[in-house]
Structure formats: structure tokens, C-alpha cells
Motif scaffolding. Structure first.
Motif, short mmCIF file in Angstrom:
data_model
loop_
_atom_site.label_atom_id
_atom_site.label_comp_id
_atom_site.label_asym_id
_atom_site.label_seq_id
_atom_site.Cartn_x
_atom_site.Cartn_y
_atom_site.Cartn_z
N SER A 196 0.83 -1.19 0.00
CA SER A 196 0.00 0.00 0.00
C SER A 196 0.87 1.25 0.00
O SER A 196 0.64 2.20 -0.73
CB SER A 196 -0.89 -0.03 1.25
N ALA A 197 1.91 1.21 0.83
CA ALA A 197 2.76 2.40 0.96
C ALA A 197 3.54 2.68 -0.32
O ALA A 197 3.60 3.81 -0.80
CB ALA A 197 3.71 2.22 2.15
N GLY A 218 3.98 3.13 -3.85
CA GLY A 218 3.06 3.33 -4.98
C GLY A 218 3.56 4.44 -5.87
O GLY A 218 4.77 4.74 -5.90
N LEU A 219 2.64 5.05 -6.57
CA LEU A 219 3.04 6.15 -7.46
C LEU A 219 3.70 7.26 -6.66
O LEU A 219 4.52 8.01 -7.18
CB LEU A 219 1.80 6.68 -8.19
N GLY A 220 3.32 7.37 -5.40
CA GLY A 220 3.93 8.38 -4.53
C GLY A 220 5.44 8.22 -4.46
O GLY A 220 6.18 9.20 -4.45
N ASN A 221 5.90 6.97 -4.42
CA ASN A 221 7.35 6.74 -4.33
C ASN A 221 8.03 6.84 -5.67
O ASN A 221 9.11 7.39 -5.81
CB ASN A 221 7.64 5.32 -3.82
N TYR A 237 -5.89 8.05 -9.32
CA TYR A 237 -4.73 7.14 -9.28
C TYR A 237 -4.84 6.14 -10.43
O TYR A 237 -3.86 5.83 -11.10
CB TYR A 237 -4.78 6.42 -7.93
N PHE A 269 1.50 10.89 2.54
CA PHE A 269 0.90 10.21 1.39
C PHE A 269 1.64 8.92 1.08
O PHE A 269 1.05 7.86 0.88
CB PHE A 269 0.93 11.15 0.17
N SER A 270 2.96 9.04 1.06
CA SER A 270 3.76 7.89 0.68
C SER A 270 3.59 6.75 1.67
O SER A 270 3.64 5.58 1.30
CB SER A 270 5.23 8.30 0.59
N SER A 318 0.90 6.08 3.14
CA SER A 318 -0.55 5.77 3.13
C SER A 318 -1.24 6.19 4.42
O SER A 318 -2.14 5.51 4.91
CB SER A 318 -0.80 4.27 2.92
N LEU A 343 -5.60 8.40 5.52
CA LEU A 343 -6.69 8.02 4.61
C LEU A 343 -7.44 6.81 5.15
O LEU A 343 -8.20 6.18 4.42
CB LEU A 343 -6.13 7.73 3.22
N1 PHE Z 1 1.15 5.31 -0.42
C1 PHE Z 1 0.66 5.29 -1.75
C2 PHE Z 1 1.72 5.90 -2.67
O1 PHE Z 1 2.78 6.22 -2.25
C3 PHE Z 1 -0.63 6.02 -1.87
C4 PHE Z 1 -1.72 5.49 -0.99
C5 PHE Z 1 -2.34 6.29 -0.09
C6 PHE Z 1 -2.10 4.16 -1.08
C7 PHE Z 1 -3.32 5.79 0.72
C8 PHE Z 1 -3.10 3.66 -0.27
C9 PHE Z 1 -3.72 4.46 0.62
O2 PHE Z 1 1.48 6.07 -3.83
#
Ligand code: PHE
Length: 463
Positions: free
Chosen positions: A23-24, A26-29, A112, A241-242, A244, A247
Motif C-alpha cells: 500500500s505504501a 506506490g506512485l507516490g514513491n 490514481y 501520502f507515501s 498511506s 486516509l
Molecule cells: N502510499 C501510496 C503511494 O505512495 C498512496 C496510498 C495512499 C495508497 C493511501 C493507499 C492508501 O502512492
């Protein structure tokens, strides 16, 4: 009254860690972190990011995990009524954490899916024809990207495919769906990433990358001074965000954990892993960019535009490109599954509603949501359109600047002032450390979260 029991759970601690790490990461990273580093002066942003991930992200993750672990059902909305609290007052108000979490996850998952969908296009391009045509340069790459973004039906088909894939995993539940998929996908993700990092380290762009990522400077590469307050806020919200956080996603996953799970260790591992991946993404992407003489300051187009041009010119560019976009897709998939789980558990947890119906319902909601999030449709949120002229930028700002800080704030206030203290304290071996942590969580973290919130508002209205 018949008790509604938890029916599904992670089989093992490793399964939980892999799913939460999935989950952590993701596109954020892989997309957000590198381009934000590029825009905000490299090393300076990284130092701030590291600080916030450890000093604010980790405690917040512990707080989310404590809530989930002590929940009597898996619904991020309904669980608050039954968690043992300090006083008699109903914890109903805090159900807003779950409600806001579900709304924010729906918005986030909608756009996303659109971004992740674009990776499909580039992956397929790599597989079918390769990236040769991008050798024409940056301008061609931009025209190509803009035509993809502007092509409503093509972009929607990709986003829908992606949503169906994610829901296909969620359909089978936590143990047979999320945990199993994470156990398969995460090792693939790490292997691809490491391969790309080795490629980066061996490339001629390494020295510039090291200098860029590890030297904190207060001016961007093009000489413009960095806006320090904005960079601080951006690093903190990127850390949330990164990881997670904010939310209700980690709260939801934690509600499926085994009761003997050690929260502190698990949280530390996830923060460590996620931060390493962000760093490694920098070492996978920037050496390619520097070796080709491209600019790292390309904003959101960095991965799609700069890299494809590089892939066209590199010796094993086609393979590297295919792997990079596969990496993006896998990372995005395991992340969107977590968002979807927040909503599905929000609907089904503590009720008799079948998961399968919730999955189908969410499928419809997300497909409609992703249609609105298509920049090609020209939909725009009036109050946010001064921040970005495309809908994805606006929705992103809405989630990052509003939902995440508000939910994170409510979460720490709940754990700091409402939750039975012992539930947190029992996670610590030393009482003294627990007391210090508790005070820090009560008084320091809320202030920092408010700071991000005010910074976000300033970004919105202060210009
Ligand atoms: N952490 C994910 C990312 O870095 C984004 C995300 C946020 C996923 C909340 C799940 C819940 O892209």
C-alpha cells in the motif's frame, strides 16, 4: 445479540507487512517522490522528507495501527463505536475518520487509476514496438503524452482495466486476495527495482545523481531559489501520502491483523521499507535522466516524458522501459487495492453485506470517478483551479492538502485523548518510553499536522 465476528484476517505478520508495504509503495514513491525531489532542490527535500517520515509518519502509523488492532470490526466507520475509550462519551464523532477516509480514498483511487492506466500504454508500447520513436526528443514525447491524456476513450479503457484488476484482487478478500497478491507482487516489484538501481549505479549518470540527491542545497538546479516553507510542507505531506497515512487505509489493514502483532516493529519496518524504495527509485530514475543529459526538473512529466526519451536512446532501453512501467503498474496496483479495501470494509465491516456486492458497487463508483478524473473531459473544481489547470492536479491537492491533514489530525486526537491509554502503552516494553511517546503524540504531532493543513490552505488562498 449475535456478535459479528471478524471473518477474514492476514494469515501472518509477514503477510500484513507485505500488504501494508504494498500500500505504501506506490506512485507516490516512484512518480511523486522523484519529481518532487527534482523540483525542490534534491538533497534538501530528501533531508526534510526523512525527518518527517520518521518523526511524524512513524508515530502516526503507530496511532493508525493501534486503532485498527483494537477494533472489533473491520469498518473504518463503524469500528470507532466499539473501541474502548477513556470516557463514556460516544466515539461517534470519530467515525468521521472513516467517513472522510472512504471519501478521500474514492477520490484518490479515481485519479490514481487514470495515472496508473497511462503506464499501461507505455508498457504496451515497449512490448509491441519499443520506444524508438521517442528518439525524436522531448518535444515528441510531450506531444505523445498529451495526445494520450487527451484521448478520452483510450485513457478510460486503461483506467477501467486497472480498476477491474484491483477489484479482482479485492474480490477474494484479505487472506486469499490482498495477502496472496502482495506475496506474489512485492518480490517482483523489489526485483525489478533492484535491477533498475543496479543499472543506474553502473551508468554514467551516477555521480550527478549522488550529488543531486545527497547534497542539500537551497537553490534548484536552474539557479532559482527554493521556497523553503512550501518545500517543508510538501515534504511532510509527501511523507504522509507515501506512507498511506491520513486516509484510514492503515487503520483498515490493521483491523485485519492478528492480535499478537507487535505494532512498533511492524510500523518501523514499513516506514523503513517505503523510504528505501523512494530512495532507490531516485537511484533508478535519475542516473538514466542525467546520463542522457535530460533535466530532472520536469515536474509530473518526469517519468512519462523524460524517461521514454532516455529509453529510446539507451542500449537496453526497451527492456528497461518495459520493466520501469511494469514496476509502476505493480506498485500502483498494490496501493489501489488498499484504498479499495478501506471503502469495501467501510461498507461491509460489522454488517451482513457481502464483500462481493461491495466490490461490484465500488467498481461502478470508481469507473465513474475515473471518468470524471480524465483530464480529457475538462472537468474542473472551481475553488481549486488556481492550483492546477488539470483535474488530476486539483484532486491531488484536495486529497493532499485537505483530506490527509484533517484525517491525520482526527486520528492523533482520537488516540491521544480518547482511546484507552493502556491500549497504546501495552505496545511498549518500557513505561517511560510509552509516556514520552504518548505526550509527543498528544501535543507535538497535532501541531505539526495543523501546520501542513495551514500550509495547504496558504497554497490555495494565499497567492
Ligand atoms: N502510499 C501510496 C503511494 O505512495 C498512496 C496510498 C495512499 C495508497 C493511501 C493507499 C492508501 O502512492
Amino acid at each position: 445479540m449475535a456478535k459479528i465476528m471478524k471473518q477474514d484476517a492476514f494469515r501472518s505478520q509477514v503477510g500484513l507487512i507485505l500488504a501494508a508495504a504494498g500500500s505504501a509503495v506506490g506512485l507516490g514513491n516512484l512518480w511523486g517522490f522523484p519529481y518532487k525531489v527534482g523540483e525542490n532542490g534534491g538533497g534538501f527535500f530528501i533531508v526534510l522528507y526523512l525527518f518527517f517520515a520518521i518523526a511524524v509518519g512513524l508515530p502516526l502509523m503507530i496511532a493508525e495501527f493501534v486503532i485498527g488492532k483494537n477494533a472489533k470490526n473491520n469498518s473504518s466507520i463503524r469500528m470507532f463505536k466499539k473501541i474502548p475509550t477513556n470516557n463514556e462519551l460516544p466515539a461517534k464523532f470519530f467515525a468521521s475518520i472513516g467517513i472522510l477516509g472512504c471519501i478521500a480514498s474514492t477520490i484518490l483511487a479515481s485519479f490514481y487509476a487514470v495515472i496508473a492506466g497511462w503506464s499501461f500504454e507505455y508498457l504496451l508500447r515497449g512490448i509491441t514496438t519499443g520506444y524508438g520513436e521517442f528518439a525524436q526528443g522531448q518535444e515528441y514525447a510531450e506531444v505523445y503524452f498529451n495526445s494520450l491524456v487527451g484521448d478520452f476513450s483510450r485513457s478510460s479503457i486503461y483506467a477501467t482495466t486497472f480498476i477491474v484488476l484491483a477489484l479482482g484482487i479485492s474480490y477474494f478478500g484479505i487472506r486469499a486476495g490482498v495477502e496472496k497478491a502482495s506475496k506474489i507482487l512485492m518480490p517482483i516489484l523489489v526485483s525489478i527495482l533492484l535491477f533498475l538501481v543496479v543499472n543506474g549505479v553502473l551508468s554514467s549518470g551516477l555521480n550527478q545523481t549522488v550529488d543531486f540527491l545527497l547534497t542539500p542545497r537551497l537553490v534548484a538546479l536552474d539557479g532559482t531559489p527554493i521556497n523553503i516553507p512550501r518545500t517543508v510542507i510538501s515534504a511532510m505531506s509527501q511523507a504522509f501520502f507515501s506512507l498511506s497515512l491520513g486516509l484510514a487505509a492503515m487503520i483498515t489493514y490493521a483491523s485485519y491483523m492478528q492480535k499478537d502483532t507487535r505494532i512498533l516493529g511492524v510500523s518501523a519496518k514499513i516506514v523503513f521499507f517505503d523510504t528505501c524504495v523512494a530512495f532507490l527509485a531516485g537511484f533508478a530514475i535519475f542516473p538514466i535522466v542525467f546520463a542522457q543529459g535530460a533535466s530532472p526538473q520536469q515536474g509530473t512529466g518526469l517519468v512519462f516524458n523524460a524517461l521514454t526519451v532516455c529509453f529510446a536512446n539507451l542500449r537496453f532501453g526497451r527492456l528497461l522501459g518495459i520493466l520501469t512501467f511494469a514496476l509502476l503498474l505493480i506498485a500502483a496496483l498494490t496501493s489501489i487495492v488498499a484504498m479499495v479495501e478501506t471503502m469495501i470494509s467501510g461498507i461491509t465491516g460489522g454488517t451482513k453485506i457481502k464483500r462481493q456486492y461491495a466490490v461490484m458497487f465500488m467498481g461502478v463508483v470508481l469507473i465513474i470517478g475515473s471518468i470524471f478524473a480524465q483530464p480529457a473531459l475538462g472537468f474542473s473544481i472551481p475553488i481549486l483551479n488556481q492550483l492546477s489547470d488539470d483535474v488530476i492536479g486539483q484532486l491531488d491537492a484536495l486529497v493532499m492538502n485537505f483530506f490527509i491533514p484533517v484525517i491525520a489530525f482526527l486520528t492523533v486526537i482520537f488516540v491521544g485523548f480518547r482511546l484507552k491509554k493502556e491500549l497504546l502503552f501495552q505496545e511498549f516494553r518500557s513505561r517511560t518510553v510509552a509516556v514520552v511517546f504518548y505526550r509527543y503524540l498528544r501535543y507535538v504531532i497535532p501541531c505539526l499536522v495543523v501546520l501542513v493543513f495551514l500550509g495547504g490552505l496558504y497554497d490555495l488562498f494565499g497567492k
